[in-house]
Design an enzyme around this catalytic site. Structure first.
Site, PDB file in Angstrom:
ATOM      1  N   TYR A   1      11.008  66.173  69.531  1.00 27.72           N
ATOM      2  CA  TYR A   1      10.840  65.310  68.517  1.00 27.72           C
ATOM      3  C   TYR A   1       9.586  64.243  68.619  1.00 27.72           C
ATOM      4  CZ  TYR A   1      11.803  62.079  64.652  1.00 27.72           C
ATOM      5  OH  TYR A   1      11.788  61.299  63.506  1.00 27.72           O
TER       6      TYR A   1
ATOM      7  N   SER B   1       7.015  57.990  62.880  1.00 28.77           N
ATOM      8  CA  SER B   1       8.229  57.140  63.837  1.00 28.77           C
ATOM      9  C   SER B   1       7.952  56.214  64.714  1.00 28.77           C
ATOM     10  CB  SER B   1       8.875  58.411  63.971  1.00 28.77           C
ATOM     11  OG  SER B   1      10.216  57.681  65.100  1.00 28.77           O
TER      12      SER B   1
ATOM     13  N   SER C   1      16.892  63.173  49.791  1.00 31.40           N
ATOM     14  CA  SER C   1      17.997  62.216  50.549  1.00 31.40           C
ATOM     15  C   SER C   1      17.248  61.118  51.356  1.00 31.40           C
ATOM     16  CB  SER C   1      18.939  62.799  51.517  1.00 31.40           C
ATOM     17  OG  SER C   1      18.215  63.452  52.763  1.00 31.40           O
TER      18      SER C   1
ATOM     19  N   THR D   1      20.271  56.839  57.778  1.00 29.95           N
ATOM     20  CA  THR D   1      20.119  58.057  56.806  1.00 29.95           C
ATOM     21  C   THR D   1      20.687  59.215  57.670  1.00 29.95           C
ATOM     22  OG1 THR D   1      18.245  59.044  57.871  1.00 29.95           O
ATOM     23  CG2 THR D   1      17.781  57.594  56.386  1.00 29.95           C
TER      24      THR D   1
ATOM     25  N   LYS E   1       6.082  63.546  66.685  1.00 34.21           N
ATOM     26  CA  LYS E   1       5.259  62.493  66.024  1.00 34.21           C
ATOM     27  C   LYS E   1       4.199  61.829  66.549  1.00 34.21           C
ATOM     28  CE  LYS E   1       8.827  62.494  62.544  1.00 34.21           C
ATOM     29  NZ  LYS E   1       8.357  62.452  61.397  1.00 34.21           N
TER      30      LYS E   1
HETATM   31  N1  LIG Z   1      16.209  58.299  60.203  1.00 36.33           N
HETATM   32  C1  LIG Z   1      15.697  57.719  61.127  1.00 36.33           C
HETATM   33  O1  LIG Z   1      16.198  57.018  62.123  1.00 36.33           O
HETATM   34  C2  LIG Z   1      14.191  58.058  60.997  1.00 36.33           C
HETATM   35  C3  LIG Z   1      13.553  57.305  61.967  1.00 36.33           C
HETATM   36  C4  LIG Z   1      11.864  57.380  62.001  1.00 36.33           C
HETATM   37  C5  LIG Z   1      11.517  58.331  61.439  1.00 36.33           C
HETATM   38  N2  LIG Z   1      12.312  59.218  60.594  1.00 36.33           N
HETATM   39  C6  LIG Z   1      11.388  60.091  59.689  1.00 36.33           C
HETATM   40  O2  LIG Z   1      11.502  59.807  58.323  1.00 36.33           O
HETATM   41  C7  LIG Z   1      11.678  61.242  57.707  1.00 36.33           C
HETATM   42  C8  LIG Z   1      12.447  61.360  56.704  1.00 36.33           C
HETATM   43  O3  LIG Z   1      13.964  61.397  57.251  1.00 36.33           O
HETATM   44  P1  LIG Z   1      15.239  60.951  56.765  1.00 36.33           P
HETATM   45  O4  LIG Z   1      15.874  59.766  57.913  1.00 36.33           O
HETATM   46  O5  LIG Z   1      15.138  60.279  55.386  1.00 36.33           O
HETATM   47  O6  LIG Z   1      16.212  61.949  56.920  1.00 36.33           O
HETATM   48  P2  LIG Z   1      17.071  62.824  55.882  1.00 36.33           P
HETATM   49  O7  LIG Z   1      17.893  62.066  55.075  1.00 36.33           O
HETATM   50  O8  LIG Z   1      17.794  63.761  56.653  1.00 36.33           O
HETATM   51  O9  LIG Z   1      16.201  63.436  54.841  1.00 36.33           O
HETATM   52  C9  LIG Z   1      15.285  64.642  55.073  1.00 36.33           C
HETATM   53  C10 LIG Z   1      14.843  65.130  53.729  1.00 36.33           C
HETATM   54  O10 LIG Z   1      13.943  66.025  54.110  1.00 36.33           O
HETATM   55  C11 LIG Z   1      14.145  67.316  53.322  1.00 36.33           C
HETATM   56  N3  LIG Z   1      13.869  68.423  54.290  1.00 36.33           N
HETATM   57  C12 LIG Z   1      14.037  68.593  55.784  1.00 36.33           C
HETATM   58  N4  LIG Z   1      13.476  69.883  55.883  1.00 36.33           N
HETATM   59  C13 LIG Z   1      12.695  70.326  54.801  1.00 36.33           C
HETATM   60  C14 LIG Z   1      11.847  71.475  54.678  1.00 36.33           C
HETATM   61  N5  LIG Z   1      11.607  72.335  55.452  1.00 36.33           N
HETATM   62  N6  LIG Z   1      11.238  71.787  53.495  1.00 36.33           N
HETATM   63  C15 LIG Z   1      11.258  70.492  52.444  1.00 36.33           C
HETATM   64  N7  LIG Z   1      12.065  69.476  52.634  1.00 36.33           N
HETATM   65  C16 LIG Z   1      12.901  69.261  53.698  1.00 36.33           C
HETATM   66  C17 LIG Z   1      15.522  67.190  53.145  1.00 36.33           C
HETATM   67  O11 LIG Z   1      16.266  67.992  52.197  1.00 36.33           O
HETATM   68  P3  LIG Z   1      16.691  69.522  52.293  1.00 36.33           P
HETATM   69  O12 LIG Z   1      17.264  69.868  53.773  1.00 36.33           O
HETATM   70  O13 LIG Z   1      17.389  69.961  51.241  1.00 36.33           O
HETATM   71  O14 LIG Z   1      15.192  70.192  52.441  1.00 36.33           O
HETATM   72  C18 LIG Z   1      15.829  65.739  53.043  1.00 36.33           C
HETATM   73  O15 LIG Z   1      15.533  65.411  51.489  1.00 36.33           O
HETATM   74  C19 LIG Z   1      11.650  62.212  58.561  1.00 36.33           C
HETATM   75  O16 LIG Z   1      10.126  62.757  58.617  1.00 36.33           O
HETATM   76  C20 LIG Z   1      11.890  61.559  60.170  1.00 36.33           C
HETATM   77  O17 LIG Z   1      11.509  62.134  61.211  1.00 36.33           O
HETATM   78  C21 LIG Z   1      13.439  59.130  60.626  1.00 36.33           C
END
Ligand SMILES: NC(=O)c1ccc[n+]([C@@H]2O[C@H](COP(=O)([O-])OP(=O)(O)OC[C@H]3O[C@@H](n4cnc5c(N)ncnc54)[C@H](OP(=O)(O)O)[C@@H]3O)[C@@H](O)[C@H]2O)c1
Length: 277
Positions: free
Chosen positions: A150, A137, A16, A185, A154
């Site tokens: 969190y 992040s 995702s 997301t 980071k």
């Molecule tokens: N969205 C934001 O605002 C934002 C901003 C800055 C940085 N980020 C960073 O971007 C990255 C991706 O986040 P996203 O926004 O795309 O969130 P997301 O849509 O919740 O996606 C997270 C993904 O990681 C997987 N995941 C979570 N825990 C896991 C585990 N233990 N083992 C394997 N896979 C795992 C989830 O699948 P399963 O749950 O099925 O494992 C999912 O595919 C993260 O590192 C987050 O900290 C996000």
């Protein structure tokens, strides 16, 4: 710029959000992509839509990390690009966190990233070529409640990237960090204790830039011949200035002025999480 065509790319958290967009982008560019996540149904659905191959892997489990790397090496002989994307958040006050919450954040966001990198690095160094991308992040530039722990994960990642980048200088391997601000997301909904996969997109997806912007920055990093840090959007990089002393004091005063509201908000988050559990 070099093409990623033909390169073997592993993307964690590919079912995702940013990881899925990244996998799709690399597939379109002609790379061989192997994505992983925990929920096999969502992973298979993403695999069918994106055209990547997948492995079920919980990155917090050492045996799963071992199996992931071993199976990719057995099938493809090498890993050219590792995208350390899987990550989780947790919104609320530190005083309301359980030990399990703290452990899960550090296991997913820090330990898994360092260990997966450690496992693929010798092969990259032996070939004199490889890219490791860490999805960090904007939270690594300024630590703010209710995301204190969190943010600290980071900060740890950015420290890892900076040191490793220096460690491998001149040896053909590049270490990148991509630092997004808010992205549209499921991350925030999950951080607040929801299981968002089934919900309406208005509940599942938080306000922010499209995940495709972050995926584009990840591909650009892996296509450059040097290590880079990319903020998405670029303006997020300016928050690093808030670490300068006069600005830091202003942030402290601003947060201090809203201390009562922050504490009340933290309690509401804790209650909402308990109700959703
Ligand atoms: N969205 C934001 O605002 C934002 C901003 C800055 C940085 N980020 C960073 O971007 C990255 C991706 O986040 P996203 O926004 O795309 O969130 P997301 O849509 O919740 O996606 C997270 C993904 O990681 C997987 N995941 C979570 N825990 C896991 C585990 N233990 N083992 C394997 N896979 C795992 C989830 O699948 P399963 O749950 O099925 O494992 C999912 O595919 C993260 O590192 C987050 O900290 C996000």
């Amino acid at each position: 710029m070099r093409s990623v065509r033909g390169r073997v790319v592993v993307v964690t958290g590919a079912s995702s959000g940013i990881g899925r967009e990244t996998a799709e982008r690399f597939v379109r560019a002609g790379a061989t992509v192997i994505g992983c996540a925990r929920d096999e149904d969502r992973l298979r659905a993403a695999a069918d839509e994106v055209g990547m191959s997948v492995r079920r892997c919980d990155v917090t489990v050492a045996q799963d990390r071992d199996d992931l790397v071993a199976s990719v090496l057995a099938e493809h002989g090498r890993i050219d690009v590792l995208v350390n994307n899987a990550g989780i958040g947790w919104t609320g006050l530190v005083e309301d966190m359980s030990f399990e919450d703290v452990e899960a954040l550090y296991a997913t966001n820090v330990v898994a990233v360092v260990d997966l990198t450690r496992r693929v690095l010798p092969g990259m160094l032996a070939r004199g070529d490889g890219d490791v991308v860490v999805v960090s992040s904007g939270a690594a530039f300024i630590s703010l409640p209710p995301l204190t722990v969190y943010c600290s994960t980071k900060y740890a990642l950015d420290g890892f990237v900076e040191g490793l980048r220096r460690e491998v200088l001149g040896r053909g391997v590049r270490i990148h960090s991509v630092n997004p601000g808010p992205v549209r997301t499921e991350w925030l909904a999950r951080s607040q204790g929801h299981a968002p996969a089934e919900g309406a997109s208005s509940q599942r997806l938080s306000p922010g830039v499209p995940a495709a912007w972050v995926a584009a920055a990840i591909e650009r990093s892996a296509s450059r011949g040097w290590s880079r840090t990319a903020s998405v959007p670029r303006v997020v990089g300016l928050t690093r200035l808030l670490a300068l002393q006069p600005l830091r004091t202003i942030v402290d005063l601003g947060v201090g002025a809203t201390a009562g509201r922050l504490a009340a908000g933290g309690k509401r988050l804790a209650q909402a999480k308990a109700a959703a559990a």
